[in-house]
Design a protein around this motif. Structure first.
Motif, PDB file in Angstrom:
ATOM      1  N   GLU A  96       0.829  -1.209   0.000  1.00  0.00           N
ATOM      2  CA  GLU A  96       0.000   0.000   0.000  1.00  0.00           C
ATOM      3  C   GLU A  96       0.860   1.254   0.000  1.00  0.00           C
ATOM      4  OE1 GLU A  96      -3.933   1.732   2.319  1.00  0.00           O
ATOM      5  OE2 GLU A  96      -2.583   0.342   3.351  1.00  0.00           O
ATOM      6  N   THR A  97       1.947   1.220   0.756  1.00  0.00           N
ATOM      7  CA  THR A  97       2.859   2.370   0.801  1.00  0.00           C
ATOM      8  C   THR A  97       3.521   2.590  -0.553  1.00  0.00           C
ATOM      9  OG1 THR A  97       3.304   1.951   3.148  1.00  0.00           O
ATOM     10  CG2 THR A  97       4.875   3.355   1.972  1.00  0.00           C
ATOM     11  N   GLU A  98       3.917   1.502  -1.200  1.00  0.00           N
ATOM     12  CA  GLU A  98       4.572   1.611  -2.512  1.00  0.00           C
ATOM     13  C   GLU A  98       3.600   2.132  -3.574  1.00  0.00           C
ATOM     14  OE1 GLU A  98       6.584  -1.839  -3.786  1.00  0.00           O
ATOM     15  OE2 GLU A  98       7.880  -1.987  -2.025  1.00  0.00           O
ATOM     16  N   ILE A  99       2.357   1.667  -3.521  1.00  0.00           N
ATOM     17  CA  ILE A  99       1.358   2.141  -4.491  1.00  0.00           C
ATOM     18  C   ILE A  99       1.080   3.626  -4.278  1.00  0.00           C
ATOM     19  CG2 ILE A  99      -1.069   1.950  -5.192  1.00  0.00           C
ATOM     20  CD1 ILE A  99      -0.892  -1.042  -4.704  1.00  0.00           C
ATOM     21  N   LYS A 100       1.014   4.038  -3.012  1.00  0.00           N
ATOM     22  CA  LYS A 100       0.792   5.453  -2.727  1.00  0.00           C
ATOM     23  C   LYS A 100       1.928   6.313  -3.260  1.00  0.00           C
ATOM     24  CE  LYS A 100      -2.131   5.048   1.382  1.00  0.00           C
ATOM     25  NZ  LYS A 100      -2.245   5.317   2.842  1.00  0.00           N
ATOM     26  N   SER A 101       3.143   5.826  -3.094  1.00  0.00           N
ATOM     27  CA  SER A 101       4.288   6.580  -3.603  1.00  0.00           C
ATOM     28  C   SER A 101       4.309   6.613  -5.130  1.00  0.00           C
ATOM     29  CB  SER A 101       5.597   5.977  -3.072  1.00  0.00           C
ATOM     30  OG  SER A 101       5.745   4.639  -3.536  1.00  0.00           O
ATOM     31  N   LEU A 161       1.509   9.132  -6.102  1.00  0.00           N
ATOM     32  CA  LEU A 161       1.647  10.485  -5.557  1.00  0.00           C
ATOM     33  C   LEU A 161       2.069  11.454  -6.656  1.00  0.00           C
ATOM     34  CD1 LEU A 161       1.564  12.196  -2.973  1.00  0.00           C
ATOM     35  CD2 LEU A 161       4.031  11.739  -2.712  1.00  0.00           C
ATOM     36  N   ASN A 162       1.296  12.524  -6.791  1.00  0.00           N
ATOM     37  CA  ASN A 162       1.561  13.552  -7.813  1.00  0.00           C
ATOM     38  C   ASN A 162       1.547  12.991  -9.236  1.00  0.00           C
ATOM     39  OD1 ASN A 162       1.921  15.519  -5.767  1.00  0.00           O
ATOM     40  ND2 ASN A 162       4.078  14.902  -5.526  1.00  0.00           N
ATOM     41  N   HIS A 163       0.791  11.923  -9.431  1.00  0.00           N
ATOM     42  CA  HIS A 163       0.676  11.354 -10.776  1.00  0.00           C
ATOM     43  C   HIS A 163      -0.097  12.335 -11.666  1.00  0.00           C
ATOM     44  CE1 HIS A 163      -0.119   8.593 -14.057  1.00  0.00           C
ATOM     45  NE2 HIS A 163       0.637   7.663 -13.473  1.00  0.00           N
ATOM     46  N   PRO A 164       0.419  12.659 -12.850  1.00  0.00           N
ATOM     47  CA  PRO A 164      -0.223  13.688 -13.692  1.00  0.00           C
ATOM     48  C   PRO A 164      -1.618  13.319 -14.190  1.00  0.00           C
ATOM     49  CG  PRO A 164       1.513  12.548 -14.908  1.00  0.00           C
ATOM     50  CD  PRO A 164       1.633  12.116 -13.476  1.00  0.00           C
ATOM     51  N   ASN A 165      -1.930  12.024 -14.203  1.00  0.00           N
ATOM     52  CA  ASN A 165      -3.226  11.593 -14.728  1.00  0.00           C
ATOM     53  C   ASN A 165      -4.241  11.249 -13.649  1.00  0.00           C
ATOM     54  OD1 ASN A 165      -2.411  11.806 -17.438  1.00  0.00           O
ATOM     55  ND2 ASN A 165      -1.427   9.800 -17.348  1.00  0.00           N
ATOM     56  N   LEU A 166      -3.915  11.543 -12.387  1.00  0.00           N
ATOM     57  CA  LEU A 166      -4.806  11.232 -11.283  1.00  0.00           C
ATOM     58  C   LEU A 166      -5.125  12.477 -10.477  1.00  0.00           C
ATOM     59  CD1 LEU A 166      -3.293   7.883  -9.934  1.00  0.00           C
ATOM     60  CD2 LEU A 166      -5.497   8.166 -11.059  1.00  0.00           C
ATOM     61  N   ALA A 167      -6.368  12.536  -9.983  1.00  0.00           N
ATOM     62  CA  ALA A 167      -6.749  13.635  -9.087  1.00  0.00           C
ATOM     63  C   ALA A 167      -6.055  13.430  -7.747  1.00  0.00           C
ATOM     64  CB  ALA A 167      -8.261  13.655  -8.917  1.00  0.00           C
ATOM     65  N   GLN A 168      -5.584  14.507  -7.150  1.00  0.00           N
ATOM     66  CA  GLN A 168      -4.791  14.408  -5.932  1.00  0.00           C
ATOM     67  C   GLN A 168      -5.547  14.895  -4.695  1.00  0.00           C
ATOM     68  OE1 GLN A 168      -1.787  12.957  -6.017  1.00  0.00           O
ATOM     69  NE2 GLN A 168      -1.976  12.688  -8.238  1.00  0.00           N
ATOM     70  N   ASP A 169      -6.869  14.938  -4.775  1.00  0.00           N
ATOM     71  CA  ASP A 169      -7.647  15.505  -3.673  1.00  0.00           C
ATOM     72  C   ASP A 169      -8.165  14.453  -2.696  1.00  0.00           C
ATOM     73  OD1 ASP A 169      -9.296  14.353  -5.498  1.00  0.00           O
ATOM     74  OD2 ASP A 169     -10.792  15.963  -5.552  1.00  0.00           O
ATOM     75  N   GLU A 170      -7.772  13.196  -2.847  1.00  0.00           N
ATOM     76  CA  GLU A 170      -8.207  12.176  -1.912  1.00  0.00           C
ATOM     77  C   GLU A 170      -7.113  11.137  -1.703  1.00  0.00           C
ATOM     78  OE1 GLU A 170     -10.924   9.042  -3.713  1.00  0.00           O
ATOM     79  OE2 GLU A 170     -11.411  10.803  -4.937  1.00  0.00           O
ATOM     80  N   GLU A 171      -7.197  10.463  -0.567  1.00  0.00           N
ATOM     81  CA  GLU A 171      -6.173   9.505  -0.196  1.00  0.00           C
ATOM     82  C   GLU A 171      -6.424   8.147  -0.855  1.00  0.00           C
ATOM     83  OE1 GLU A 171      -4.208   7.539   3.859  1.00  0.00           O
ATOM     84  OE2 GLU A 171      -5.900   8.952   3.981  1.00  0.00           O
ATOM     85  N   VAL A 172      -5.347   7.522  -1.312  1.00  0.00           N
ATOM     86  CA  VAL A 172      -5.440   6.201  -1.924  1.00  0.00           C
ATOM     87  C   VAL A 172      -5.522   5.148  -0.830  1.00  0.00           C
ATOM     88  CG1 VAL A 172      -4.284   4.511  -3.392  1.00  0.00           C
ATOM     89  CG2 VAL A 172      -4.152   6.947  -3.944  1.00  0.00           C
ATOM     90  N   GLN A 173      -6.524   4.279  -0.908  1.00  0.00           N
ATOM     91  CA  GLN A 173      -6.707   3.226   0.082  1.00  0.00           C
ATOM     92  C   GLN A 173      -6.796   1.864  -0.594  1.00  0.00           C
ATOM     93  OE1 GLN A 173     -10.140   4.142   2.465  1.00  0.00           O
ATOM     94  NE2 GLN A 173      -9.017   5.569   3.777  1.00  0.00           N
ATOM     95  N   LEU A 174      -6.070   0.918  -0.048  1.00  0.00           N
ATOM     96  CA  LEU A 174      -6.110  -0.451  -0.546  1.00  0.00           C
ATOM     97  C   LEU A 174      -7.152  -1.214   0.267  1.00  0.00           C
ATOM     98  CD1 LEU A 174      -4.757  -2.427  -2.531  1.00  0.00           C
ATOM     99  CD2 LEU A 174      -3.158  -3.028  -0.710  1.00  0.00           C
ATOM    100  N   LYS A 175      -8.240  -1.626  -0.393  1.00  0.00           N
ATOM    101  CA  LYS A 175      -9.351  -2.255   0.309  1.00  0.00           C
ATOM    102  C   LYS A 175      -9.352  -3.759   0.087  1.00  0.00           C
ATOM    103  CE  LYS A 175     -12.181   1.868  -0.465  1.00  0.00           C
ATOM    104  NZ  LYS A 175     -13.433   2.393  -1.088  1.00  0.00           N
ATOM    105  N   VAL A 176      -9.658  -4.513   1.138  1.00  0.00           N
ATOM    106  CA  VAL A 176      -9.789  -5.959   1.047  1.00  0.00           C
ATOM    107  C   VAL A 176     -11.224  -6.286   0.646  1.00  0.00           C
ATOM    108  CG1 VAL A 176      -9.645  -8.155   2.278  1.00  0.00           C
ATOM    109  CG2 VAL A 176      -8.011  -6.324   2.790  1.00  0.00           C
ATOM    110  N   MET A 177     -11.389  -6.957  -0.496  1.00  0.00           N
ATOM    111  CA  MET A 177     -12.716  -7.273  -1.013  1.00  0.00           C
ATOM    112  C   MET A 177     -13.167  -8.689  -0.657  1.00  0.00           C
ATOM    113  SD  MET A 177     -13.570  -4.488  -2.384  1.00  0.00           S
ATOM    114  CE  MET A 177     -15.090  -5.042  -3.132  1.00  0.00           C
TER     115      MET A 177
END
Length: 296
Positions: free
Chosen positions: A225-230, A233-249
């Motif tokens: 999860e930490t690696e995916i967030k990094s 982070l600041n990805h040009p094609n993603l909105a940066q107004d919310e936190e990325v969460q890894l959910k267990v389905m």
């Protein structure tokens, strides 16, 4: 390119019909004795010409009406996005009417009275309707789809276990191109008898990335999860107004299924697919690095 080809075909067919009618009219003044039903020496050929005219003249008027309707429709919707299949429905309906005209003209050409033939074939027609009931209902369903705004060529839909982009809508099937580029033919009736989801009806920048990993990697999932967030982070094609969460389905016997909800900068399905591939490649790399020590 395909649309341009269809546009070129219409004038050629229309002009050919006009030329054929013009030649027949010209021959009428040139050889009036040929068109005299009582004194003609070629009654069979005269019936052929009569049958041809019975097709050409109504077909020309049908083409003119079709052209006017489509032109008016396009003009009225020139300044707004139209999702309907109105033009597609008009084109398909024109084909059906031209086919009916061709059958009637064929009867006239061979001296068969269409009205008497249809009357005498009523019982047979009922039997044919019962035999081909599935195709007839599919055809009616296809026309309803074409003239509705529920589905349109180019939409991404999910029907039953099938998901993909609509390539074409015919009288019998919806041609669906799935994610493996296979063409799946879905009967039109299936749209009305089962639940379907139009993924393009309300385009959204929200998309989900789903994947599963072995249970053995669960203890290090925080690291992933930490690696995916990094990565995001600041990805040009993603909105940066919310936190990325890894959910267990889902937790299975040998696997754990995860999901990440993301907002892209646009609702482009192509962009969503690119971002999904980028994340999945990172997950595969992570999984490979975890499994290496256990394999040694």
């Amino acid at each position: 390119m395909e649309e341009n080809i269809k546009k070129r075909k219409f004038p050629i067919a229309f002009i050919s019909k006009l030329i054929a009618v013009g030649l027949i009219i010209w021959s009428y003044f040139l050889m009036p004795e040929f068109y005299d039903e009582k004194n003609t020496e070629y009654p069979k050929m005269l019936r052929m010409v009569s049958g041809l005219l019975s097709f050409l003249i109504p077909s020309i008027f049908l083409s003119i009406i079709r052209f006017i309707i489509i032109t008016v429709y396009n003009a009225r919707n020139a300044n707004r996005v139209v999702r309907g299949n109105f033009v597609l429905g008009i084109n398909r309906l024109t084909v059906v009417l031209n086919t009916v005209l061709a059958v009637i003209s064929f009867m006239i050409a061979f001296g068969i009275n269409p009205k008497e033939f249809i009357t005498s074939m009523t019982i047979v027609a009922m039997a044919i309707a019962v035999i081909f009931r599935e195709y007839i209902t599919n055809m009616i369903s296809g026309l309803i789809i074409m003239f509705s705004d529920d589905l349109s060529v180019g939409d991404r839909i999910r029907v039953g276990n099938y998901q993909g982009r609509i390539v074409d809508i015919t009288f019998s099937n919806i041609l669906l191109q799935d994610e493996e580029d296979d063409i799946v033919m879905i009967p039109n009736n299936m749209v009305f008898t089962s639940t379907f989801v139009n993924l393009s009806a309300h385009r959204s920048s929200l998309f989900s990335v789903k994947f599963e990993l072995p249970v053995s990697t669960a203890s290090t999932i925080d690291l992933l999860e930490t690696e995916i967030k990094s990565l995001l982070l600041n990805h040009p094609n993603l909105a940066q107004d919310e936190e990325v969460q890894l959910k267990v389905m889902e937790i299975g016997k040998d696997y754990i299924r995860y999901k990440i909800d993301l907002h892209a900068v646009s609702n482009s399905s192509k962009l969503h697919k690119q971002l999904e591939n980028e994340i999945l490649k990172h997950v595969l790399k992570y999984e490979g690095e975890l499994l290496k020590p256990s394999e040694l």
